[in-house]
Motif scaffolding. Structure first.
Motif, PDB file in Angstrom:
ATOM      1  N   ASN A 213       0.825  -1.208   0.000  1.00 25.94           N
ATOM      2  CA  ASN A 213       0.000   0.000   0.000  1.00 25.94           C
ATOM      3  C   ASN A 213       0.856   1.253   0.000  1.00 25.94           C
ATOM      4  O   ASN A 213       2.033   1.234   0.365  1.00 25.94           O
ATOM      5  CB  ASN A 213      -0.929   0.007   1.219  1.00 25.94           C
ATOM      6  N   THR A 216       3.687   4.410  -5.235  1.00 27.58           N
ATOM      7  CA  THR A 216       3.608   5.229  -6.439  1.00 27.58           C
ATOM      8  C   THR A 216       4.649   4.749  -7.441  1.00 27.58           C
ATOM      9  O   THR A 216       5.838   4.668  -7.112  1.00 27.58           O
ATOM     10  CB  THR A 216       3.850   6.716  -6.130  1.00 27.58           C
ATOM     11  N   SER A 218       6.204   5.677 -11.134  1.00 28.96           N
ATOM     12  CA  SER A 218       6.272   6.820 -12.026  1.00 28.96           C
ATOM     13  C   SER A 218       7.212   6.531 -13.189  1.00 28.96           C
ATOM     14  O   SER A 218       8.323   6.027 -12.992  1.00 28.96           O
ATOM     15  CB  SER A 218       6.764   8.050 -11.250  1.00 28.96           C
ATOM     16  N   ILE A 241      -2.461   1.807  -4.935  1.00 31.53           N
ATOM     17  CA  ILE A 241      -1.403   2.121  -5.894  1.00 31.53           C
ATOM     18  C   ILE A 241      -1.717   3.382  -6.673  1.00 31.53           C
ATOM     19  O   ILE A 241      -2.876   3.675  -6.985  1.00 31.53           O
ATOM     20  CB  ILE A 241      -1.215   0.931  -6.864  1.00 31.53           C
ATOM     21  N   THR A 242      -0.675   4.152  -6.999  1.00 31.32           N
ATOM     22  CA  THR A 242      -0.763   5.253  -7.949  1.00 31.32           C
ATOM     23  C   THR A 242       0.217   4.976  -9.079  1.00 31.32           C
ATOM     24  O   THR A 242       1.409   4.794  -8.832  1.00 31.32           O
ATOM     25  CB  THR A 242      -0.430   6.601  -7.291  1.00 31.32           C
ATOM     26  N   GLU A 244       1.538   6.624 -12.617  1.00 31.03           N
ATOM     27  CA  GLU A 244       1.471   7.877 -13.346  1.00 31.03           C
ATOM     28  C   GLU A 244       2.573   7.973 -14.399  1.00 31.03           C
ATOM     29  O   GLU A 244       3.659   7.398 -14.251  1.00 31.03           O
ATOM     30  CB  GLU A 244       1.567   9.065 -12.382  1.00 31.03           C
ATOM     31  N   GLY A 270      -6.862   2.361  -6.769  1.00 27.11           N
ATOM     32  CA  GLY A 270      -5.896   2.542  -7.842  1.00 27.11           C
ATOM     33  C   GLY A 270      -6.125   3.878  -8.507  1.00 27.11           C
ATOM     34  O   GLY A 270      -7.264   4.240  -8.818  1.00 27.11           O
ATOM     35  N   ILE A 271      -5.063   4.635  -8.712  1.00 33.83           N
ATOM     36  CA  ILE A 271      -5.126   5.904  -9.422  1.00 33.83           C
ATOM     37  C   ILE A 271      -4.227   5.779 -10.647  1.00 33.83           C
ATOM     38  O   ILE A 271      -3.018   5.564 -10.518  1.00 33.83           O
ATOM     39  CB  ILE A 271      -4.664   7.069  -8.541  1.00 33.83           C
ATOM     40  N   LEU A 272      -4.831   5.893 -11.820  1.00 31.08           N
ATOM     41  CA  LEU A 272      -4.081   5.836 -13.071  1.00 31.08           C
ATOM     42  C   LEU A 272      -4.115   7.237 -13.678  1.00 31.08           C
ATOM     43  O   LEU A 272      -5.168   7.722 -14.093  1.00 31.08           O
ATOM     44  CB  LEU A 272      -4.702   4.823 -14.029  1.00 31.08           C
ATOM     45  N   ARG A 273      -2.968   7.867 -13.716  1.00 27.82           N
ATOM     46  CA  ARG A 273      -2.897   9.267 -14.144  1.00 27.82           C
ATOM     47  C   ARG A 273      -1.871   9.412 -15.275  1.00 27.82           C
ATOM     48  O   ARG A 273      -0.715   9.029 -15.129  1.00 27.82           O
ATOM     49  CB  ARG A 273      -2.511  10.145 -12.956  1.00 27.82           C
ATOM     50  N   ASP A 298      -9.552   5.424 -10.154  1.00 24.66           N
ATOM     51  CA  ASP A 298      -9.653   6.683 -10.883  1.00 24.66           C
ATOM     52  C   ASP A 298      -8.757   6.624 -12.118  1.00 24.66           C
ATOM     53  O   ASP A 298      -7.559   6.323 -12.008  1.00 24.66           O
ATOM     54  CB  ASP A 298      -9.220   7.862 -10.012  1.00 24.66           C
ATOM     55  N   SER A 302      -5.877   9.936 -19.376  1.00 26.75           N
ATOM     56  CA  SER A 302      -5.244   8.732 -19.906  1.00 26.75           C
ATOM     57  C   SER A 302      -5.877   8.313 -21.225  1.00 26.75           C
ATOM     58  O   SER A 302      -7.002   8.731 -21.560  1.00 26.75           O
ATOM     59  CB  SER A 302      -5.336   7.597 -18.889  1.00 26.75           C
TER      60      SER A 302
END
Length: 414
Positions: A213, A216, A218, A241-242, A244, A270-273, A298, A302
């Motif tokens: 948890n 990130t 990148s 998770i993030t 990006e 989960g954040i997909l940016r 989110d 993307s």
């Protein structure tokens, strides 16, 4: 004049003075004379008792900010650095890298940056398990390469307080499982890395995280390809998770492939940016750009594409906690959907949300299975919205493009 004569002459004056020294009446007090000089200070007396505390004064001005505290970057700046040179062969270089990691204390008391040269470090059939405090830094993505053919956890297995940067990690596969990067610990830092997994017989994952948890990732590129089993670029299982500024390119190359998924998210969130995803299958069973099964997922800014399988969709939503904003979701090929929602009826008023996005399908842009709910706002549809009995859709300021005509749809998405 002789002495007796003198005494006789002074006798009256002596008698007069003697009479004046009698006890006569005291006269009035004369005026006070001038103050004399201050005499020397006397010795200090004993200390008196402490008096009661006075009222609190006004608060003073805020002082200047102190120096910033330590950070993970500070830790790396203070780390020991060791260059792992290339040996005569790729296998010998891999053995040297493994020996360097093994030499670091296992208790995390030391931080080491192991710098890799331009070339290949072949680990053979056994993956490299990092330790706390070990960071691998290459000379560039595609320049420094770590590879293996392990069927174990992965070519590189992460650890808390460890990391990867500026390198490529691959698994050439051949066994039941082919994973390039595997991690199950919090605090494993990965950036500017390419992962590639090939030819797993049942599982082929470029990046695989379990039960970790606050992570990130990148600028990570993940590629996965196989002709059978499950193929996934990023697999996030029971994590928060993030992801990006990253990319996933996934291919299933034969009909024996069970599923092809660009990014799979299950667990907390989960954040997909700013992510680019392309998942394609050759007559496989399923192909999804994103498979969202976490409580909250989110997708922001993307582009997601998918196609080629019996069931294909850019987004497969298995939970109502999915939000799509400012993104493009496109299903490529016959029968493909932009969004395919398949989850049980949520709490009343809870809907999957799609806002300011472009959703494209072959004929149907959004397909809602029974029980699923969705809200579309300021969206652009290429294809219609199909709602099974028991599902519901709400459209606000949404338009559908048919051929070259763009027409508004009503609140029922019709």
């Amino acid at each position: 004049m002789n002495l007796p004569s003198v005494r006789r002459a002074l006798l009256p004056w002596v008698l007069f003075v003697s009479a004046c020294k009698g006890e006569g009446t005291v006269g009035a007090q004369g005026p006070q004379g001038l103050q004399g000089e201050t005499g020397p200070a006397g010795a200090q007396g004993p200390r008196g008792e402490v008096g009661p505390a006075g009222a609190q004064g006004l608060q003073g001005e805020t002082g200047p900010a102190g120096a910033p505290g330590g950070s993970g970057t500070d830790r790396l700046l203070a780390a020991r650095v060791r260059i792992i040179p290339l040996e005569a062969t790729a296998l010998e270089s891999g053995a040297a890298l493994r020996a360097a990691v093994d030499a670091v204390p296992s208790d995390g008391s030391q931080t080491w940056v192991l710098k890799l040269g331009a070339g290949t470090y072949d680990l053979g059939t056994t993956g490299l398990v990092l330790k706390r405090g070990v960071f691998l830094e290459g000379s560039g993505v595609g320049v420094s390469r770590i590879t293996s053919s392990t069927a174990g956890d992965g070519s590189v297995v992460g650890a808390s307080g460890a990391g990867l940067r500026l390198l490529s990690v691959s698994n050439t596969g051949g066994g039941a499982r082919s994973v390039a990067i595997f991690n199950r610990d919090d605090g494993f830092a990965v950036s500017e890395v390419r992962a590639e997994a090939l030819a797993g017989q049942s599982l082929t994952f470029g990046v695989y995280y379990q039960s970790a948890n606050g992570i990130t990732l990148s600028r990570v590129e993940s590629q996965a390809s196989s002709d059978r089993g499950r193929v996934m670029g990023f697999a996030f299982d029971q994590v928060g998770i993030t992801l990006e500024d990253s990319k996933a390119v996934v291919q299933g190359t034969a009909s024996a492939v069970e599923s092809v998924i660009g990014v799979g998210v299950a667990g907390n969130f989960g954040i997909l940016r700013r992510v680019f995803i392309n998942a394609s299958a050759t007559n496989g069973a399923r192909s999804f750009g994103v498979e969202a099964a976490a409580q909250d997922v989110d997708i922001v800014d993307s582009e997601v594409f998918s196609g080629g399988a019996t069931l294909s969709a850019a987004l497969h939503a298995e939970t109502p906690g999915v939000s799509v904003r400012s993104s493009r979701l496109k299903g490529n090929g016959t029968g493909a959907f932009g969004v395919y929602a398949d989850f049980p009826a949520p709490t009343p008023g809870v809907r999957m949300g799609i806002d300011q996005s472009s959703i494209e399908g072959y004929e149907t842009a959004v397909y809602l299975k029974a029980g699923s709910t969705a809200r579309l706002g300021h969206a652009k549809l290429y294809g219609g919205v199909f709602v099974e009995q028991g599902a519901s859709a709400l459209c606000l300021f949404t338009f559908q493009t048919v051929q070259q005509d763009t027409l508004p749809v009503d609140s029922n998405c019709l």
